[in-house]
Design an enzyme around this catalytic site. Sequence first.
Site, PDB file in Angstrom:
ATOM      1  N   LEU A  51       0.854  -1.177   0.000  1.00 41.40           N
ATOM      2  CA  LEU A  51       0.000   0.000   0.000  1.00 41.40           C
ATOM      3  C   LEU A  51       0.897   1.236   0.000  1.00 41.40           C
ATOM      4  CD1 LEU A  51      -2.716  -0.953   2.675  1.00 41.40           C
ATOM      5  CD2 LEU A  51      -3.007  -0.857   0.195  1.00 41.40           C
ATOM      6  N   ASP A  52       0.657   2.178  -0.889  1.00 40.44           N
ATOM      7  CA  ASP A  52       1.428   3.417  -0.921  1.00 40.44           C
ATOM      8  C   ASP A  52       1.244   4.178   0.394  1.00 40.44           C
ATOM      9  OD1 ASP A  52       2.291   2.875  -3.469  1.00 40.44           O
ATOM     10  OD2 ASP A  52       0.721   4.068  -4.453  1.00 40.44           O
TER      11      ASP A  52
END
Length: 310
Positions: A51-52
């Site tokens: 996940l960024d």
Amino acid sequence: MERSSSFLAHIAAHQGSIILIDKPRGPSSHQVAAWVREITGVSSVGHTGTLDPPVSGVLVILLGRAVRLTTILHQDDKEYVALLRLQGDVSDAELAEVIEHFTGRIYQRPPKRSAVKRALRIREIHELEMLGRDGRLVLFRVKCDSGTYIRSLCHHIGMACGVGGAMVELRRTRSGPFSEKDCVTLHTLRDAVEKARAGDDTYLRKIIRSPLEALHGFPRIQMKESAADAICHGARLSSRGVVSHDTFQMEDLVVMLAGDDFIGIGEALVSSSRIVPGEKGLVVAPRLVMQDIGVYPAVWKAHKPKREKS
């Protein structure tokens, strides 16, 4: 931290474990995994589905031997809730029609900021549902293949509407069989470890999950314990070592069990309909082994090549 460390070391030394973290916005997935390593004291820690930093939600953390499942669990379907900002006015009817066209197989190219090669790829959008809107702000839910870029999806929806669009916010609500309701925060994990340090590991045991939970939906095959050590050595499972099995097709990935013990994951060499327990015939080739050699009794014999006559 003797008791909590002892419990976590036991988990890491056997079949590994899974912790579901509700990742906050800000840190990277790698940083969250590092914090879990620091909190638990387990040296081998990984995660599935990056996940960024600006994205929150379900992050599956793998401990100990469960890290071996990374490549398999990376392929799990994902579900997100995204906020899209359109750059112009679009009617509800037109927006609904555009969204409908994006359900199914779509082409995507990873964004420039992505760490992977920007090759054109095909991904499937299984479900795409508008949850609500406020003018140019549109909230929608998407269930999709792993590796789908929601930022690109938002951009393409805006282009299809003829006005342009950009993703404002994103949250992962599901990864494989796990939803955001199954997750705990990093603070909750630390509190559980502190309680275990004080002698009560009840809360920690509720947080720790078996790797088999992540493999929900995979067909399973029960083998005799006498066949387990051979599998750990890389041998293929024969029908003679099979106790029972689910339905599967040739080349399917199959979870191999000996009683309650997770031995590994293999590739089916035949369909389950052709398996006759107790008879000859190879049925599964191991692809990933979760147990050590020597844990189970070695009742099998290695094949010795015949000597050539002089």
